[in-house]
Design a protein around this motif. Structure first.
Motif, PDB file in Angstrom:
ATOM      1  N   ALA A   1       4.815   7.778  13.676  1.00  0.00           N
ATOM      2  CA  ALA A   1       5.874   6.861  14.124  1.00  0.00           C
ATOM      3  C   ALA A   1       6.694   6.350  12.934  1.00  0.00           C
ATOM      4  CB  ALA A   1       5.264   5.688  14.894  1.00  0.00           C
ATOM      5  N   SER A   2       6.034   6.193  11.775  1.00  0.00           N
ATOM      6  CA  SER A   2       6.730   5.660  10.591  1.00  0.00           C
ATOM      7  C   SER A   2       7.811   6.626  10.103  1.00  0.00           C
ATOM      8  CB  SER A   2       5.738   5.352   9.459  1.00  0.00           C
ATOM      9  OG  SER A   2       5.299   6.556   8.839  1.00  0.00           O
ATOM     10  N   ILE A   3       7.731   7.908  10.484  1.00  0.00           N
ATOM     11  CA  ILE A   3       8.791   8.854  10.108  1.00  0.00           C
ATOM     12  C   ILE A   3       9.533   9.364  11.351  1.00  0.00           C
ATOM     13  CG2 ILE A   3       7.787   9.530   7.887  1.00  0.00           C
ATOM     14  CD1 ILE A   3       6.783  12.135   9.274  1.00  0.00           C
ATOM     15  N   GLY A   4       9.438   8.576  12.421  1.00  0.00           N
ATOM     16  CA  GLY A   4      10.223   8.879  13.623  1.00  0.00           C
ATOM     17  C   GLY A   4       9.701  10.043  14.452  1.00  0.00           C
ATOM     18  N   LEU A   5       8.422  10.334  14.325  1.00  0.00           N
ATOM     19  CA  LEU A   5       7.854  11.436  15.107  1.00  0.00           C
ATOM     20  C   LEU A   5       6.815  10.923  16.091  1.00  0.00           C
ATOM     21  CD1 LEU A   5       7.234  14.229  12.428  1.00  0.00           C
ATOM     22  CD2 LEU A   5       9.004  14.199  14.178  1.00  0.00           C
TER      23      LEU A   5
ATOM     24  N   GLY B   1       0.113  14.306  -1.814  1.00  0.00           N
ATOM     25  CA  GLY B   1       1.537  13.964  -1.934  1.00  0.00           C
ATOM     26  C   GLY B   1       2.353  15.009  -2.668  1.00  0.00           C
ATOM     27  N   THR B   2       1.752  16.198  -2.934  1.00  0.00           N
ATOM     28  CA  THR B   2       2.513  17.267  -3.577  1.00  0.00           C
ATOM     29  C   THR B   2       2.577  18.472  -2.647  1.00  0.00           C
ATOM     30  OG1 THR B   2       0.601  18.300  -4.652  1.00  0.00           O
ATOM     31  CG2 THR B   2       1.695  16.530  -5.862  1.00  0.00           C
TER      32      THR B   2
ATOM     33  N   ALA C   1      -1.344   4.837  -0.230  1.00  0.00           N
ATOM     34  CA  ALA C   1      -1.085   6.201  -0.720  1.00  0.00           C
ATOM     35  C   ALA C   1      -0.786   7.124   0.458  1.00  0.00           C
ATOM     36  CB  ALA C   1      -2.283   6.722  -1.503  1.00  0.00           C
ATOM     37  N   ILE C   2      -1.558   6.982   1.525  1.00  0.00           N
ATOM     38  CA  ILE C   2      -1.368   7.843   2.705  1.00  0.00           C
ATOM     39  C   ILE C   2      -0.009   7.549   3.342  1.00  0.00           C
ATOM     40  CG2 ILE C   2      -2.235   8.344   5.030  1.00  0.00           C
ATOM     41  CD1 ILE C   2      -5.089   7.811   3.909  1.00  0.00           C
TER      42      ILE C   2
ATOM     43  N   ARG D   1       5.722   9.387   4.126  1.00  0.00           N
ATOM     44  CA  ARG D   1       7.168   9.136   4.082  1.00  0.00           C
ATOM     45  C   ARG D   1       7.940  10.249   3.365  1.00  0.00           C
ATOM     46  NH1 ARG D   1       5.458   3.648   3.616  1.00  0.00           N
ATOM     47  NH2 ARG D   1       5.609   3.686   1.345  1.00  0.00           N
ATOM     48  N   LYS D   2       7.250  11.078   2.586  1.00  0.00           N
ATOM     49  CA  LYS D   2       7.941  12.171   1.872  1.00  0.00           C
ATOM     50  C   LYS D   2       8.214  13.378   2.781  1.00  0.00           C
ATOM     51  CE  LYS D   2       5.537  11.282  -2.526  1.00  0.00           C
ATOM     52  NZ  LYS D   2       4.539  11.879  -3.444  1.00  0.00           N
ATOM     53  N   ILE D   3       7.533  13.414   3.940  1.00  0.00           N
ATOM     54  CA  ILE D   3       7.588  14.619   4.774  1.00  0.00           C
ATOM     55  C   ILE D   3       9.011  14.952   5.273  1.00  0.00           C
ATOM     56  CG2 ILE D   3       6.845  15.543   7.035  1.00  0.00           C
ATOM     57  CD1 ILE D   3       4.004  14.576   6.328  1.00  0.00           C
ATOM     58  N   PRO D   4       9.789  13.979   5.802  1.00  0.00           N
ATOM     59  CA  PRO D   4      11.111  14.354   6.323  1.00  0.00           C
ATOM     60  C   PRO D   4      12.007  15.022   5.282  1.00  0.00           C
ATOM     61  CG  PRO D   4      10.507  12.154   7.071  1.00  0.00           C
ATOM     62  CD  PRO D   4       9.473  12.558   6.059  1.00  0.00           C
TER      63      PRO D   4
END
Length: 200
Positions: free
Chosen positions: A68-72, A139-140, A167-168, A173-176
């Protein structure tokens, strides 16, 4: 019946591992067959074994919040695990269990053809980033064969270790942006074979 439904039926009847005798339900995975993102956890837990669905316990609720935090929403992505049957007492999956289930995971990836695979936890990470340490590579991302592989801690880790929660959340948040970048990169495809229609 879709290729994925067929595969789910095969997984439901699989008896390759000793642990299959003790399960209530196999947990193949769920999500659309054309999902762009595939999340791969480690193994089903108690809640998953009861319902036959992945990530429905407390870690799953946190995963829903992360999405939900990235709109999914869960319906937008495909969610599965490295192994499809709950190990007794929620112990870690054994190497033989991971090997026995490998074919199922490979076929899921083949059918869904995701643009991005997110490994959740070290057993999932070990498949795509062999020999790496999750604390160093979370995160990479790496791009191979037109798929972005992205390592994250397992959502359950945040439930046991509050310090990992940030961290999670930051990694999620980097995914989009990674996905947008993947879409903008040209696919490397073989030369188009359009001449055949002009041949006699």
């Amino acid at each position: 019946m879709s290729a994925l439904s067929e595969l789910n039926k095969e997984i439901a009847h699989c008896q390759r591992c000793e642990i299959a005798k003790h399960r209530i339900k196999a947990v193949p995975g769920e999500g659309p067959e054309d999902a762009e993102i595939m999340f791969i956890g480690e193994a089903p837990g108690w809640h998953e074994d009861q319902q036959g669905r992945p990530f429905v316990g407390p870690a799953g609720q946190f995963l829903d919040q992360l999405l939900a935090s990235i709109g999914l929403k869960r319906e937008h992505v495909y969610i599965t695990n490295v192994i499809k049957t709950r190990p007794p007492g929620n112990r870690d999956p054994l190497p033989i269990e991971i090997r026995n289930c490998e074919e199922w995971l490979e076929r899921q990836i083949e059918i869904i053809c995701p643009k991005m695979i997110v490994s959740l936890g070290r057993y999932s990470m070990a498949k795509f980033f062999p020999g790496k340490s999750i604390s160093k590579i979370h995160g990479t991302a790496q791009k191979r064969d037109n798929i972005i592989y992205y390592a994250m801690y397992h959502p359950a880790a945040a439930l046991h270790q509050q310090s990992l929660r940030q961290a999670i959340e930051a990694d999620m948040r980097k995914i989009p942006a990674l996905l947008a970048e993947a879409k903008s990169m040209p696919e490397t495809e073989p030369e188009p074979q359009q001449l055949s229609m002009f041949e006699d």
